[in-house]
Design an enzyme around this catalytic site. Structure first.
Site, PDB file in Angstrom:
ATOM      1  CG  ASP A 128      -9.673  -4.675  32.387  1.00  0.00           C
ATOM      2  OD1 ASP A 128      -9.148  -5.447  31.554  1.00  0.00           O
ATOM      3  OD2 ASP A 128      -9.150  -3.598  32.735  1.00  0.00           O
ATOM      4  CG  ASN A 152       1.128  -9.268  37.036  1.00  0.00           C
ATOM      5  OD1 ASN A 152       0.232 -10.105  37.121  1.00  0.00           O
ATOM      6  ND2 ASN A 152       0.890  -7.996  36.754  1.00  0.00           N
ATOM      7  CD  GLU A 171      -2.451  -5.841  35.972  1.00  0.00           C
ATOM      8  OE1 GLU A 171      -2.702  -5.121  34.979  1.00  0.00           O
ATOM      9  OE2 GLU A 171      -1.320  -5.924  36.467  1.00  0.00           O
ATOM     10  CG  HIS A 201      -5.568  -5.814  31.183  1.00  0.00           C
ATOM     11  ND1 HIS A 201      -6.404  -5.153  32.073  1.00  0.00           N
ATOM     12  CD2 HIS A 201      -4.339  -5.800  31.749  1.00  0.00           C
ATOM     13  CE1 HIS A 201      -5.683  -4.751  33.110  1.00  0.00           C
ATOM     14  NE2 HIS A 201      -4.436  -5.133  32.943  1.00  0.00           N
ATOM     15  CD  GLU A 228       2.981  -4.753  31.790  1.00  0.00           C
ATOM     16  OE1 GLU A 228       3.616  -3.745  31.474  1.00  0.00           O
ATOM     17  OE2 GLU A 228       1.734  -4.788  31.838  1.00  0.00           O
TER      18      GLU A 228
END
Ligand code: XIL
Length: 354
Positions: free
Chosen positions: A270, A203, A268, A239, A162
């Protein structure tokens, strides 16, 4: 003869599967929904999950699902700086080593997350006083001590996490302020120096929906690569939610990363079903919408060249393990298993889609 597009084909085949997802039926009535076989057995790439060590050691169902279903593990928190490097001269290996041992015992790929991030820093780093040489030393030894410790145990590292703002500029992190604008390049160099065999990832969040940010990241990483720095892959955090981003945006992102010759990690994943923080219950139709979106994501991931498919990692096992309710203070049901560890429609359709 009517020619149908690939995406139409996906929808038709998903609809066929969904015909079987009768309203109100139990998971065992849904084809592919019994979970005695592992997800990873259906995939040509690793299927991973973010793991919490405490749950792994204290919750038998959670542990059994982790062992049975997934073949790649990302530590959800315990490899972050605040956990691994709590004091200047102390590295807290015990828990991380237990997770690494679990991975070697059960043949799971261990994905290291993360070396350099602006969050979850220990207070000694936040408050560190020193000149630029001292910061450089702190930065280098933080990275190299950890990477060396996990050599041959960790398959890949999220070296930097990030580092970009949404407008595509470099985030003004403590690392940028103290180590300088070249800190990302240095992080990749130092990691590679400590373990030339480990795969190196960048990432980040929102790269799926924010094409401008993604472009900035790619231009930046390509420049590093052209100057001889090793960068193997990019983690698209994913996400996402059932409304946004559009599947076409996610597909563009996967293609873009692969076209630029980086491994693609859906790192990641979801799928929130409650992005607007309403009072909701997990109705069957909501969970089916979630399943359909997951099916589309996976079927499109399957279309990128296999050599760029590093794998797909879910950010937790069950809805009760998800970071979203706590972090965003809302009810949500973003994962493959419900709070009682029953597989959800998303699990079932995933198995059909892998
Ligand atoms: C989250 C964890 O899931 C939470 O348990 C923790 O409190 C905060 O961090 N992007 C990342 C992950 O790269 O490390 C974050 O994980 C979620 C967002």
């Amino acid at each position: 003869m009517k020619i149908i597009s690939y995406n139409q084909l996906i929808i038709i085949s998903l609809n066929t599967i969904l015909m079987a997802l009768c309203s109100g039926c139990s998971p065992s009535d849904i084809p592919g929904c019994e979970d005695s076989t592992g997800l990873y057995e259906y995939a040509s790439y690793p299927v991973g999950v973010a793991i919490d060590l405490f749950d792994l050691q204290n919750d038998t169902i959670y542990r059994n699902i982790a062992i049975r279903q997934f073949n790649s593990i990302t530590p959800e928190n315990i490899f972050k700086a605040a956990w691994l490097h709590p004091e200047e001269n102390t590295f807290a290996w015990t828990e991380a080593d237990q997770l690494a041992y679990f991975c070697s015992q059960y043949g799971k790929r261990l994905h290291g997350h993360t070396l350099i991030w602006h969050e979850d820093l220990p207070s000694w780093i936040v408050n560190f006083q020193g000149n630029s040489a001292d910061w450089e030393e702190l930065f280098k030894s933080h990275i190299q001590t950890i990477v060396t410790h996990f050599k041959d145990k960790v398959k890949a590292w999220d070296v930097v996490n990030e580092a970009f703002n949404e407008d595509g500029t470099l985030r003004n992190t403590i690392w940028k302020q103290k180590v300088g604008s070249a800190y990302i390049e240095k992080a990749f160099r130092y990691t590679h120096e400590a373990d030339p065999d480990v795969l190196l990832f960048y990432n980040d969040v929102n790269l799926e929906q924010n094409a401008g940010k993604r472009k900035a990241v790619l231009v930046f990483l390509n420049d590093l690569r052209n100057r001889g720095i090793t960068i193997d892959g990019i983690g698209l955090q994913m996400h996402v939610n059932i409304i946004y981003p559009e599947i076409s945006q996610m597909v563009d992102a996967m293609k873009d990363v692969a076209d630029n010759k980086y491994l693609v990690h859906l790192s990641e994943l979801d799928i929130s079903v409650n992005p607007y923080s309403k009072q909701i219950t997990p109705s069957h139709s909501l969970l089916v919408d979630q399943a359909i979106l997951l099916g589309k994501i996976i079927q499109n991931y399957n279309q990128i060249p296999s050599k760029f498919r590093y794998g797909v990692t879910f950010w937790g096992i069950s809805d009760k393990n998800s970071w979203i309710p706590g972090h965003f203070n809302r009810t949500d049901y973003p994962l493959l298993y419900d709070g009682t560890y029953s597989p959800k429609p998303a699990y079932c359709l995933l198995k059909e889609s892998l």
